[in-house]
Design an enzyme around this catalytic site. Structure first.
Site, short mmCIF file in Angstrom:
data_model
loop_
_atom_site.label_atom_id
_atom_site.label_comp_id
_atom_site.label_asym_id
_atom_site.label_seq_id
_atom_site.Cartn_x
_atom_site.Cartn_y
_atom_site.Cartn_z
CG PHE A 23 -2.17 0.74 1.12
CD1 PHE A 23 -3.37 0.08 0.93
CD2 PHE A 23 -2.19 2.13 1.19
CE1 PHE A 23 -4.57 0.77 0.82
CE2 PHE A 23 -3.37 2.84 1.10
CZ PHE A 23 -4.57 2.16 0.90
CB ALA A 57 0.47 -0.22 7.66
CB VAL A 82 -0.50 5.02 7.81
CG1 VAL A 82 -1.98 5.27 8.03
CG2 VAL A 82 -0.14 3.57 8.08
CG HIS A 89 -9.56 2.91 6.64
ND1 HIS A 89 -10.22 1.80 7.11
CD2 HIS A 89 -8.53 2.43 5.89
CE1 HIS A 89 -9.64 0.72 6.66
NE2 HIS A 89 -8.60 1.07 5.92
NE ARG A 128 7.82 13.51 8.58
CZ ARG A 128 7.50 14.73 8.12
NH1 ARG A 128 7.27 14.91 6.82
NH2 ARG A 128 7.43 15.77 8.93
#
Ligand code: INI
Length: 162
Positions: A23, A57, A82, A89, A128
């Site tokens: 994902f 995740a 995420v 969600h 990041r």
């Protein structure tokens, strides 16, 4: 008695498993590159690293548990991204991953690094994953290296006392 224990950032003969979420793969792929690069630059051989892909995740903790139960790895590095959507969600996904990863590490005694970004925007995640904000995959790999070393010293401490 004064005692200071600190982990070295050297892979030695340690075996690492990296679990990476599919994902948001455009982000997690960069975390994976960062983690592999950090391990390699600290002495890990290519064949000491096993890479496992999972859907998201939420699935990271179970795969980490399976890898630890195989008995073949000194540490597991979990990588995911995420990113906030229109609903809450993502909050459940992030907390499932964080809670599960902590639980696997504590119940097994094997270091499991939390390399999961939890971001409000895609830009924050990009920053990041190998740009302005560094690479959280590399940071997670370094913490795994250090913790393998710390845990080895702690086990030796237990043997000395006995
Ligand atoms: N999985 C992620 O890794 N990141 C996300 O941002 C995400 N969101 O927001 O939905 C996500 N969802 C999938 C989840 O991890 C599971 O794979 C799915 O719920 C099936 O268990």
């Amino acid at each position: 008695m004064s005692l200071r224990i600190e982990g070295q950032l050297s892979a030695g003969a340690a075996k690492f498993a990296i679990v990476v979420s599919r994902f948001n793969e455009f982000i997690t792929g960069r975390l994976l590159e960062g983690a592999r690069d950090a391990l390699r630059r600290h002495g890990a051989a290519e064949d000491s690293i096993c890479e496992v892909w999972v859907p998201g995740a939420c699935e990271l903790p179970l795969a980490a548990k399976g890898l630890i139960e195989s008995g073949r790895f000194d540490a597991v590095i979990c990588l995911g991204a995420v990113i906030r959507g229109d609903t809450t969600h993502h909050e459940h996904v992030g907390s499932m991953a964080a809670r599960g990863i902590a639980e696997v590490a504590l119940s097994s005694g094997v270091p499991v690094a939390f390399g999961v970004l939890t971001c409000d925007t895609i830009d924050q995640a990009v920053a990041r994953a190998g740009s302005k904000g560094g690479n959280k995959g590399a940071e997670a790999a370094l913490s795994a290296l250090e913790m393998v070393n710390v845990m080895t010293q702690l086990r030796a401490l237990g043997r000395k006392k006995a």
